[in-house]
Enzyme design. Structure first.
Site, mmCIF file in Angstrom:
data_model
loop_
_atom_site.group_PDB
_atom_site.id
_atom_site.type_symbol
_atom_site.label_atom_id
_atom_site.label_comp_id
_atom_site.label_asym_id
_atom_site.label_seq_id
_atom_site.Cartn_x
_atom_site.Cartn_y
_atom_site.Cartn_z
ATOM 1 N N HIS B 128 3.530 -10.301 6.261
ATOM 2 C CA HIS B 128 3.577 -9.881 4.864
ATOM 3 C C HIS B 128 2.266 -9.144 4.560
ATOM 4 O O HIS B 128 1.239 -9.451 5.155
ATOM 5 C CB HIS B 128 3.680 -11.160 4.019
ATOM 6 C CG HIS B 128 3.920 -10.949 2.563
ATOM 7 N ND1 HIS B 128 2.909 -10.672 1.676
ATOM 8 C CD2 HIS B 128 5.070 -10.991 1.831
ATOM 9 C CE1 HIS B 128 3.426 -10.561 0.450
ATOM 10 N NE2 HIS B 128 4.734 -10.749 0.522
ATOM 11 N N ASP B 206 -0.025 -18.532 7.831
ATOM 12 C CA ASP B 206 0.576 -18.177 6.555
ATOM 13 C C ASP B 206 1.889 -18.946 6.482
ATOM 14 O O ASP B 206 2.863 -18.598 7.148
ATOM 15 C CB ASP B 206 0.793 -16.662 6.498
ATOM 16 C CG ASP B 206 1.618 -16.244 5.287
ATOM 17 O OD1 ASP B 206 2.057 -17.123 4.524
ATOM 18 O OD2 ASP B 206 1.827 -15.034 5.120
ATOM 19 N N GLN B 209 6.467 -19.178 3.740
ATOM 20 C CA GLN B 209 7.919 -19.310 3.902
ATOM 21 C C GLN B 209 8.320 -20.566 4.676
ATOM 22 O O GLN B 209 9.505 -20.852 4.797
ATOM 23 C CB GLN B 209 8.494 -18.082 4.622
ATOM 24 C CG GLN B 209 8.363 -16.781 3.864
ATOM 25 C CD GLN B 209 9.197 -16.746 2.583
ATOM 26 O OE1 GLN B 209 10.107 -17.546 2.381
ATOM 27 N NE2 GLN B 209 8.877 -15.805 1.706
ATOM 28 N N LYS B 232 7.267 -20.726 -4.508
ATOM 29 C CA LYS B 232 8.348 -20.554 -3.539
ATOM 30 C C LYS B 232 8.972 -21.892 -3.162
ATOM 31 O O LYS B 232 9.808 -21.975 -2.275
ATOM 32 C CB LYS B 232 7.834 -19.847 -2.287
ATOM 33 C CG LYS B 232 7.475 -18.381 -2.518
ATOM 34 C CD LYS B 232 7.111 -17.705 -1.219
ATOM 35 C CE LYS B 232 6.334 -16.413 -1.431
ATOM 36 N NZ LYS B 232 7.177 -15.316 -1.898
ATOM 37 N N CYS B 372 7.431 -6.199 1.142
ATOM 38 C CA CYS B 372 5.996 -6.329 1.416
ATOM 39 C C CYS B 372 5.715 -6.454 2.902
ATOM 40 O O CYS B 372 4.821 -7.214 3.311
ATOM 41 C CB CYS B 372 5.388 -7.529 0.692
ATOM 42 S SG CYS B 372 5.438 -7.374 -1.081
HETATM 43 C C1 LIG Z 1 5.275 -14.744 4.481
HETATM 44 C C2 LIG Z 1 4.623 -14.579 3.144
HETATM 45 N N1 LIG Z 1 3.300 -14.649 3.057
HETATM 46 C C3 LIG Z 1 2.669 -14.532 1.884
HETATM 47 C C4 LIG Z 1 3.346 -14.300 0.717
HETATM 48 C C5 LIG Z 1 2.577 -14.117 -0.543
HETATM 49 O O1 LIG Z 1 2.854 -15.075 -1.486
HETATM 50 P P1 LIG Z 1 2.258 -14.922 -2.952
HETATM 51 O O2 LIG Z 1 2.801 -13.633 -3.481
HETATM 52 O O3 LIG Z 1 2.765 -16.113 -3.678
HETATM 53 O O4 LIG Z 1 0.787 -14.892 -2.829
HETATM 54 C C6 LIG Z 1 4.731 -14.214 0.757
HETATM 55 C C7 LIG Z 1 5.480 -13.943 -0.486
HETATM 56 O O5 LIG Z 1 6.369 -13.138 -0.568
HETATM 57 C C8 LIG Z 1 5.384 -14.356 1.996
HETATM 58 O O6 LIG Z 1 6.716 -14.273 2.084
#
Ligand SMILES: Cc1ncc(COP(=O)(O)O)c(C=O)c1O
Lengths: 98, 415
Positions: B128, B206, B209, B232, B372
Site C-alpha cells: 500500500h 503492515d 489487513q 478497519k 493505493c
Molecule cells: C495494507 C494496508 N496498509 C496500510 C493501510 C493504511 O491504513 P490507514 O489509511 O488507516 O492509515 C491500508 C488501508 O487501506 C492498507 O490496506
C-alpha cells in the site's frame, strides 16, 4: 492541439479510462474545434456536464467528466505561461473545477 | 458443499444500524468495501457517546473523578490491544491516528536515526502507498536506497529471493504487509522475520489487513514493529496502533513534542516521559480509543478463528460464483487458505469505475481504482481493478446479488 491565430485548428486526445472520461474527452474536442482560445478560457464545468447530459454526477464521478477539461486548461496555462502570465494565472484559477 | 458457518450473520447484522438503511431506489445496503473501512456496531457507537455524555474529560493529569474514569477507560483499551496481538506489555502499544501514521513514526524516529547513505530498506511490490512513501521520504532524505522484492503470479514472494536479498550487510530494515489489500495474498511473515533476524535486520509488518481478520501474535511472529488501524476492524476512524519491542522504543527519539510526552520541561531542555507516553504528545483521541475497545470486545466475542472461518467460506463461495462469469479476470491466489476476504477482478474491458457505478444501482458498495497500490498495478499491468472485500456481516445472499449485478453489467456492455 494545433492553434493558429488564436483559433484551435486541430485537436486530438489519447486516453484510457472509464466511459464517462472517454466520452467527455471526445465531446470536448468537438466543442473546442475552430473556437478561439479566448472563448475556451470561459468554458466551465456546467458546459461539460450539460453537453454530456449528466447533471447530477456525484463527487467521485464528476472528476471523470471534468478530467479532459482540466487537462485542456492546464495545457493552456503552459501555453500562456511565458507570453502572457496574467492570462495563465487567470486560467489556472478558473481550472479549479470542483 | 460448504459447511455451515460458525457465525450467525443474521444476528450480527442486527447489531449494525447502517445495515438497516435503504439507499436510493429502496435498495438494501450491500457493503463490500471492508478493506477500505468497516461498518461500526451499535456497541462501538454507544461507547463513544457514553464517554461524551458521562465521563468526558482530559486524561493523565487532573485528579477529579471524570479524569480518573476517562484515564482508566483509555488505558484499559491499551491493555486490550496488547492482549489482542499478544504484546509482552501495554507499554509497547502506541496510539496514533492510523496505520499510515504508525509507519511514518517508524520512518521518522527509527529509520532516520539508523540509516546512512550506504544503507537500504527493503519492501515488496505489493505494498500500500502508506508502506512505500514514508520509506521513499526517509531514504531520500539520508541518501539511502529503497529496494523492492518482486512478487510472482498471485502476489506471492519467492522466499529464496528474499533470503538472498536480506543477506546484505547494508540492509537496515524490511517492511512488508502481512495481507495484501488488493490481492488478498497472505505473506509468510513469520518465516521472513526469522530470515531477516538471522542477518540482524529488523522487521516491520503492515498488519492493516491482517489483524482485523485473523489471530495475529507479535511474540510468535517476533516482528520488531507492527502497524494497523482501528477503523478497519469495526472501530472508529482516527485511531491507529504502533507496536514495537520495548528495547527499540526506549532508544527511539520522540515523534512530536508537547504535553504528555514529557517528564520535566525547563527553559532549554526536556526529559521525556516513559513508554508509551513519549510517543503520544498532546491530547489524544480519547473517545475513539474507547470506541476501539468496544470493537475489540465485539470481535473477541465472535472469536477470530470463527471470523477467519466465515471469511474463508464466503470468499470461496464468491470465487466459485465469480468464476462462472465469462470474461472475468480474478487476481490473487486461487486457494482460499492462502488469501484473505479480498477479491480484485476485471470484467471484460468494462472500466472498474463504470462497473462500480452500475453496481451502486443495486445498492452494492464496491471499490474501483488503484487501491493505493500503484506499484502493484504496474506489476499486474492494469490501470485499475474492481475489488470486493468481506467481513463478519456479509452473507452468501449478498454474494448472489453481486453475481446478478455483474451479469446485468455484462449484458449492458454487450459482453
Ligand atoms: C495494507 C494496508 N496498509 C496500510 C493501510 C493504511 O491504513 P490507514 O489509511 O488507516 O492509515 C491500508 C488501508 O487501506 C492498507 O490496506
Amino acid at each position: 492541439m494545433k492553434v493558429e491565430d488564436n483559433i484551435v485548428k486541430d485537436i486530438k486526445f489519447e486516453g484510457r479510462g472509464c466511459a464517462i472520461s472517454q466520452a467527455s474527452a471526445s465531446m470536448l474536442t468537438e466543442m473546442v474545434m475552430n473556437k478561439s482560445l479566448t472563448s475556451i478560457k470561459e468554458l466551465d464545468k456546467d458546459d461539460i456536464l450539460e453537453n454530456i447530459g449528466l447533471l447530477n454526477l456525484g463527487p467521485a464521478r464528476i472528476k471523470c467528466a471534468l478530467l479532459s477539461l482540466k487537462v485542456l486548461k492546464m495545457s493552456m496555462v503552459e501555453y500562456y505561461a511565458s507570453k502572457d502570465p496574467e492570462s495563465a494565472q487567470e486560467i489556472r484559477e478558473g481550472s479549479r473545477l470542483y | 458443499m460448504l459447511q455451515s458457518t460458525t457465525i450467525d450473520v443474521e444476528k450480527i447484522r442486527e447489531d449494525f444500524p447502517i445495515l438497516q438503511r435503504r439507499l436510493k431506489g429502496g435498495h438494501k445496503l450491500i457493503y463490500l468495501d471492508n478493506a477500505a473501512t468497516t461498518q461500526k456496531p451499535r456497541a462501538v457507537i454507544d461507547s463513544i457517546s457514553n464517554y461524551y455524555m458521562n465521563y468526558n474529560s482530559n486524561i493523565h493529569r487532573a485528579v477529579h473523578q471524570l479524569a480518573e474514569e476517562a484515564t482508566f477507560a483509555y488505558e484499559e483499551v491499551r491493555r486490550r490491544v496488547a492482549k489482542l496481538i499478544n504484546a509482552k506489555s501495554a507499554d509497547e502499544i502506541i496510539f496514533t491516528r492510523n496505520a499510515t501514521e504508525s509507519i511514518n513514526l517508524v520512518a521518522k524516529c527509527w529509520a532516520r536515526q539508523h540509516l546512512t547513505k550506504m544503507n537500504r530498506v527493503l519492501i515488496t511490490e505489493i505494498e500500500h502507498h502508506s508502506n512505500i512513501v514514508p520509506w521513499q521520504l526517509v531514504t531520500g532524505e539520508v541518501g539511502a536506497s529503497l529496494d523492492y522484492l518482486n512478487i510472482g503470479e498471485e502476489g506471492r514472494i519467492d522466499i529464496e529471493d528474499f533470503s538472498q536479498k536480506v543477506n546484505d550487510p547494508d540492509l537496515k530494515l524490511v517492511s512488508i504487509s502481512q495481507m495484501s489489500n488488493v490481492l488478498g495474498t497472505i505473506l509468510p511473515v513469520k518465516k521472513m522475520t526469522k530470515l531477516a533476524h538471522e542477518k540482524n535486520v529488523p522487521m516491520m509488518i503492515d498488519a492493516a489487513q491482517s489483524v482485523p481478520h485473523m489471530k495475529v501474535d507479535v511474540q510468535d511472529l517476533n516482528c520488531d514493529f507492527m502497524a494497523f488501524s482501528a477503523h478497519k476492524m469495526l472501530g472508529p476512524t482516527g485511531v491507529g496502533i504502533l507496536y514495537a519491542k520495548r528495547e527499540i522504543l526506549e532508544e527511539m527519539p520522540p515523534f512530536i513534542g508537547g504535553g504528555d510526552m514529557i517528564k520535566e520541561v525547563h527553559k532549554q531542555t526536556t526529559s521525556f516521559n516513559d513508554l508509551p507516553y513519549k510517543f503520544e504528545a498532546g491530547t489524544p483521541n480519547i473517545a475513539d480509543v474507547i470506541g476501539f475497545g468496544a470493537a475489540i470486545d465485539y470481535l473477541n466475542k465472535l472469536g477470530f478463528e470463527n471470523i477467519r472461518e466465515h471469511e474463508m467460506q464466503i470468499t470461496e463461495y464468491a470465487l466459485e460464483r465469480m468464476n462462472e462469469l465469462q470474461g472475468i479476470t480474478i487476481y490473487g491466489p486461487k486457494v482460499t487458505k492462502e488469501r484473505g476476504a479480498v477479491i480484485s477482478f476485471n470484467l471484460g474491458d468494462i472500466h472498474p469505475h463504470d462497473l462500480a457505478t452500475i453496481l451502486n444501482d443495486f445498492g452494492i458498495a464496491m471499490r474501483s481504482g488503484h487501491h493505493c497500490a500503484q506499484v502493484l498495478m504496474e506489476r499486474l499491468e492494469v490501470s485499475a481493478t474492481s475489488r470486493v472485500s468481506f467481513y463478519v456481516y456479509n452473507s452468501k445472499d449478498e454474494v448472489n446479488i453481486l453475481i446478478d449485478a455483474l451479469q446485468s453489467a455484462r449484458r449492458l456492455f454487450g459482453l
